[in-house]
Design a protein around this motif. Structure first.
Motif, short mmCIF file in Angstrom:
data_model
loop_
_atom_site.label_atom_id
_atom_site.label_comp_id
_atom_site.label_asym_id
_atom_site.label_seq_id
_atom_site.Cartn_x
_atom_site.Cartn_y
_atom_site.Cartn_z
N PRO A 50 0.78 -1.24 0.00
CA PRO A 50 0.00 0.00 0.00
C PRO A 50 0.81 1.29 0.00
CG PRO A 50 0.24 -0.77 2.23
CD PRO A 50 1.19 -1.58 1.37
N PRO A 51 1.51 1.61 -1.09
CA PRO A 51 2.31 2.84 -1.06
C PRO A 51 1.45 4.11 -1.11
CG PRO A 51 2.27 1.95 -3.27
CD PRO A 51 1.58 0.95 -2.39
N GLU A 52 1.97 5.13 -0.49
CA GLU A 52 1.36 6.45 -0.66
C GLU A 52 2.08 7.09 -1.84
OE1 GLU A 52 1.51 9.01 2.80
OE2 GLU A 52 0.54 10.62 1.66
N PRO A 53 1.35 7.56 -2.86
CA PRO A 53 2.04 8.10 -4.04
C PRO A 53 2.59 9.50 -3.79
CG PRO A 53 -0.33 8.15 -4.38
CD PRO A 53 -0.11 7.52 -3.03
N ASN A 54 3.52 9.59 -2.85
CA ASN A 54 4.10 10.89 -2.50
C ASN A 54 5.61 10.88 -2.65
OD1 ASN A 54 4.81 9.28 -0.39
ND2 ASN A 54 4.16 10.65 1.23
N GLY A 55 6.15 9.89 -3.40
CA GLY A 55 7.59 9.85 -3.59
C GLY A 55 7.94 8.61 -4.37
N TYR A 56 9.23 8.46 -4.58
CA TYR A 56 9.73 7.29 -5.31
C TYR A 56 9.97 6.14 -4.34
CZ TYR A 56 10.32 9.82 -9.67
OH TYR A 56 10.08 10.50 -10.84
N LEU A 57 9.77 4.93 -4.80
CA LEU A 57 10.02 3.77 -3.94
C LEU A 57 11.52 3.58 -3.76
CD1 LEU A 57 7.50 1.13 -5.35
CD2 LEU A 57 7.19 2.72 -3.43
N LYS A 90 0.23 16.00 -0.88
CA LYS A 90 1.58 15.58 -1.26
C LYS A 90 1.61 14.55 -2.39
CE LYS A 90 2.68 14.52 3.08
NZ LYS A 90 3.50 13.78 4.03
N GLU A 91 0.44 14.24 -2.93
CA GLU A 91 0.40 13.12 -3.87
C GLU A 91 0.28 13.57 -5.32
OE1 GLU A 91 -2.84 11.05 -2.12
OE2 GLU A 91 -1.67 10.54 -0.35
N GLU A 92 0.90 12.81 -6.20
CA GLU A 92 0.90 13.19 -7.61
C GLU A 92 0.86 11.97 -8.51
OE1 GLU A 92 4.26 15.70 -8.57
OE2 GLU A 92 3.96 16.79 -6.68
N GLN A 93 0.33 12.18 -9.73
CA GLN A 93 0.25 11.11 -10.72
C GLN A 93 1.65 10.60 -11.09
OE1 GLN A 93 -2.56 9.63 -11.69
NE2 GLN A 93 -1.33 8.19 -12.89
N GLU A 94 2.62 11.51 -11.15
CA GLU A 94 4.00 11.10 -11.48
C GLU A 94 4.46 9.96 -10.56
OE1 GLU A 94 6.90 14.10 -10.42
OE2 GLU A 94 8.58 12.74 -10.84
N TYR A 95 4.10 10.08 -9.30
CA TYR A 95 4.52 9.05 -8.33
C TYR A 95 3.75 7.75 -8.54
CZ TYR A 95 6.78 13.00 -5.96
OH TYR A 95 7.56 14.08 -5.65
N VAL A 96 2.48 7.87 -8.90
CA VAL A 96 1.69 6.66 -9.18
C VAL A 96 2.38 5.89 -10.32
CG1 VAL A 96 -0.50 5.80 -10.12
CG2 VAL A 96 -0.51 7.62 -8.38
N ASP A 97 2.73 6.61 -11.37
CA ASP A 97 3.34 5.96 -12.55
C ASP A 97 4.67 5.29 -12.21
OD1 ASP A 97 1.18 6.94 -13.94
OD2 ASP A 97 2.26 8.69 -14.74
N TYR A 217 -9.11 21.80 1.75
CA TYR A 217 -9.45 22.25 0.39
C TYR A 217 -8.24 22.02 -0.50
CZ TYR A 217 -13.61 24.17 2.45
OH TYR A 217 -14.81 24.27 3.09
N ALA A 218 -8.13 20.83 -1.01
CA ALA A 218 -6.96 20.50 -1.82
C ALA A 218 -7.43 19.69 -3.03
CB ALA A 218 -5.96 19.69 -1.01
N HIS A 219 -6.76 19.93 -4.13
CA HIS A 219 -7.07 19.20 -5.36
C HIS A 219 -6.44 17.82 -5.26
CE1 HIS A 219 -8.16 19.06 -9.62
NE2 HIS A 219 -7.05 18.34 -9.77
N HIS A 220 -7.24 16.80 -5.54
CA HIS A 220 -6.75 15.43 -5.45
C HIS A 220 -6.42 14.93 -6.85
CE1 HIS A 220 -6.84 11.05 -4.94
NE2 HIS A 220 -6.61 11.26 -3.66
N HIS A 221 -5.30 14.19 -6.98
CA HIS A 221 -4.86 13.79 -8.33
C HIS A 221 -5.84 12.86 -9.03
CE1 HIS A 221 -3.28 9.63 -7.41
NE2 HIS A 221 -3.46 10.13 -6.20
N ARG A 222 -6.78 12.27 -8.30
CA ARG A 222 -7.78 11.43 -8.97
C ARG A 222 -9.20 11.94 -8.81
NH1 ARG A 222 -8.58 6.12 -8.38
NH2 ARG A 222 -8.40 5.64 -10.58
N THR A 223 -9.55 12.44 -7.62
CA THR A 223 -10.94 12.85 -7.42
C THR A 223 -11.15 14.35 -7.66
OG1 THR A 223 -10.57 13.11 -5.04
CG2 THR A 223 -11.39 10.97 -5.79
#
Ligand code: ATP
Ligand code: MG
Length: 583
Positions: A50-57, A90-97, A217-223
């Motif tokens: 269960p990674p949090e997409p907030n950085g590189y593994l 702190k989360e981004e699509q770049e990290y998901v990828d 109030y934050a923009h979420h990378h998916r929702t």
């Protein structure tokens, strides 16, 4: 009969405490016979990474990946990849990828016969919200309207119990109304918060009415902007596990104190009919601490942002993208994770164990090649000018079926500068005036002297060769020499950039005791040289690995290599020079 076969039915003892737990659960049929919402049978072992997409593994995550996916594989279960994306800031699509790429590269897959098991905690937002409303209605949660400072002050300490919030006993309808208005965006960040109603006097701080939902109030990378309230990790995590029918939820030791809340959330929701039993269970294992490295996302980010390294995939970085670019194989990382096992107490694992796993993986696989990294010219004075003779060497010394590689020898060669000494030190068997050595896979030569520049530096070495001494010919047996040196032909060698990498830190625990890890950087962790290589290496493909004889393992850089023009990274030397254990 004395040599009766031993019973083959006795199972081998489980190799670690998690396997023992799974085998007990399996023997008791604890998770047997379950079905999912579509009525499909569920395996008795379902794990997740269960990674949090907030950085590189990093290499620490690799331990968790190998553990979770490895257990699922070994017990005919399945492992989910789930993004714990409940903290939008702190989360981004770049990290998901990159996380998806890294898990795949390590050799694991979440696609199985029964479908694809890639999940996002954010997909559960509507469900998590409904469950929160239920908890309010059932008297298990309330909206607290204290300020952050008041809440902190009333939380108590390890030695002192906390104080109940004045809003703790507000009617459920009032909390429900406030919670709905929180969701509707009627309040500012931090004005209200939803908390579980447990026990402000609990000796476990995590049980002192922990927060469940906060306004953000934050923009979420998916929702996107659909939500302005977000669930807390400790609330979303157990529910995500349960919704995915996870059986064994493995996490690192720092979550041990969170387990009572994990269980509390699941019990309340199972009582309310939201979740099926048997519920998932959390187990903690020791995180990987690797010497001469750091495994903190925050500190790795600092190295990148302050340009101390050349990006996330710098070959000195302990990130998965970094070790991949360095030349590590997924098999070596898996072997390393198997060797270190899992334990219940934190410890440090020596970097030499990772490097040892790499050598053990590459030694039987990597084709051999010749590279001169610190060149000095050798002139064979009695070798006919403009003549070349083909020499050959095995692709792999222990596997003749892999054939031979060929390269020419000629009058002028590059040799390693330290294979010559004008005045030999004791025990030096290589080139010095009057001594004979074998040019590996070529001829025996006798050193006759050297040329020097005005400052007295040696600029060329001279020798004569014995034409009947060529390796692989009958005459070669007549020559007994102690030294055996490698070389490439000056007129044929491939000149290439070689990046010599070493450990990023020169101290085993660079960030121990909260000290500044930048003080422990190894200035010799990267040096770039121009080297002369065996001509055949011009055809090396990106990510192709070799053993450069006498030097170590090298890989054609996956980013900077061009067709016909490879750039090589040193993955590791042939032997451990750091005095570590386990190499
Ligand atoms: P963060 O501080 O951002 O939470 P994290 O390293 O815990 O950082 P996660 O994305 O939450 O990152 O980690 C995913 C999984 O990997 C978690 O289950 C976590 O326990 C595990 N993990 C993280 N670091 C290590 C480590 N050094 N050794 C073993 N497992 C680790
Ligand atoms: Mg974490």
């Amino acid at each position: 009969m004395s040599n009766e076969p031993k019973s083959t039915t006795a199972a081998a003892a489980p190799s670690n405490f998690l396997r023992a737990i799974i085998e007990n659960d399996n023997a008791a049929g604890h998770y047997a016979g379950r079905t999912d919402v579509r009525g499909q049978p569920l395996p008795a072992v379902v794990t997740r990474f269960p990674p949090e997409p907030n950085g590189y593994l990093h290499i620490g995550h690799a331990k968790s990946i190998c553990l979770n996916f490895g257990l699922a594989r070994d017990y005919a279960g399945r492992c989910h990849l789930r993004f714990d994306d409940t903290n939008p800031a702190k989360e981004e699509q770049e990290y998901v990828d990159t996380i998806i790429d890294s898990v795949r590269w390590l050799g694991f897959d979440w696609k199985q016969n029964d479908g694809e098991h890639l999940y996002y905690a954010s997909d559960y937002f509507p469900m998590l919200y409904r469950m929160a409303e239920y908890l309010i209605t059932a008297g298990h949660a309330y909206v607290d309207s204290q300020s952050a400072a008041e809440m902190a002050a009333n939380r108590g300490s390890f030695s002192e119990p906390g104080k109940d919030s004045p809003f703790r006993n507000r009617p459920a309808e009032e909390s429900l109304d406030l919670f709905r208005r929180m969701k509707a965006g009627e309040f500012k960040d931090g004005e209200h918060i939803l908390r579980a109603k447990i026990d402000m006097a609990s000796p476990n701080m995590n049980m002192r009415d922990p927060a469940i939902y906060r306004i953000r109030y934050a923009h979420h990378h998916r929702t996107g902007d659909a939500w302005c309230i977000y669930p807390m990790y400790d609330y979303a995590h157990p529910i995500s596990d349960a919704l995915e029918n996870i059986t064994h939820s493995l996490c690192t030791l720092e979550f041990q104190d969170h387990r009572p809340f994990y269980d509390w959330v699941l019990e309340r929701l199972a009582e309310g009919g939201f979740l099926q039993r048997p519920l998932p269970h959390q187990y903690e294992f020791a995180r990987l601490n690797l010497t001469y490295a750091i495994t903190s996302k925050r500190k790795l980010l600092q190295l990148v942002e302050e340009k101390i390294v050349d990006g996330w995939d710098d070959p000195r970085m302990p990130t998965i993208v970094g070790i991949r670019r360095r030349g590590y194989t997924p098999e070596a990382v898996q072997l390393f994770c198997e060797r270190i096992g899992v334990a219940k107490a934190d410890s440090w694992i020596d970097m030499s164990i990772l490097e040892g796993a790499l050598r053990d993986d590459l030694d039987p696989k990597a084709p051999r090649a010749t590279a001169v990294l610190n060149p000095l010219r050798l002139v064979i004075d009695n070798f006919p000018e403009s003549e070349t003779v083909e020499c050959s060497a095995p692709v792999h010394p222990h596997d003749p079926s892999r054939g031979v590689r060929t390269f020419p020898i000629s009058r002028e060669l590059w040799i390693e500068a330290d294979d010559f000494m004008e005045t030999p030190s004791k025990g030096f068997f290589r080139l010095y005036p009057g001594n004979k050595v074998r040019l590996r896979y070529g001829y025996v030569v006798e050193c006759t002297g050297c040329d020097k520049d005005a400052e007295g530096n040696v600029i060329a070495v001279h020798c004569n060769y014995y034409p009947d001494s060529k390796s692989g010919t009958e005459g070669s047996a007549n020559y007994k020499v102690k030294g055996n040196i490698h070389w490439v032909s000056v007129g044929h060698a491939l000149q290439a950039e070689v990046r010599l990498y070493d450990r990023l830190f020169s101290e085993p625990q660079p960030d121990a005791g909260g000290r500044d890890f930048k003080q422990a950087l190894n200035p010799q962790a990267k040096s770039v040289i121009s080297a002369y290589l065996e001509p055949g290496l011009a055809g090396a493909l990106p990510e192709q690995r070799f053993q450069f004889e006498r030097h170590g393992y090298f890989v054609a850089d996956r980013v900077d290599s061009q067709p016909g023009k490879p750039v090589f990274n040193r993955i590791t030397t042939l032997k451990d020079s750091w005095g570590g254990k386990g190499a």
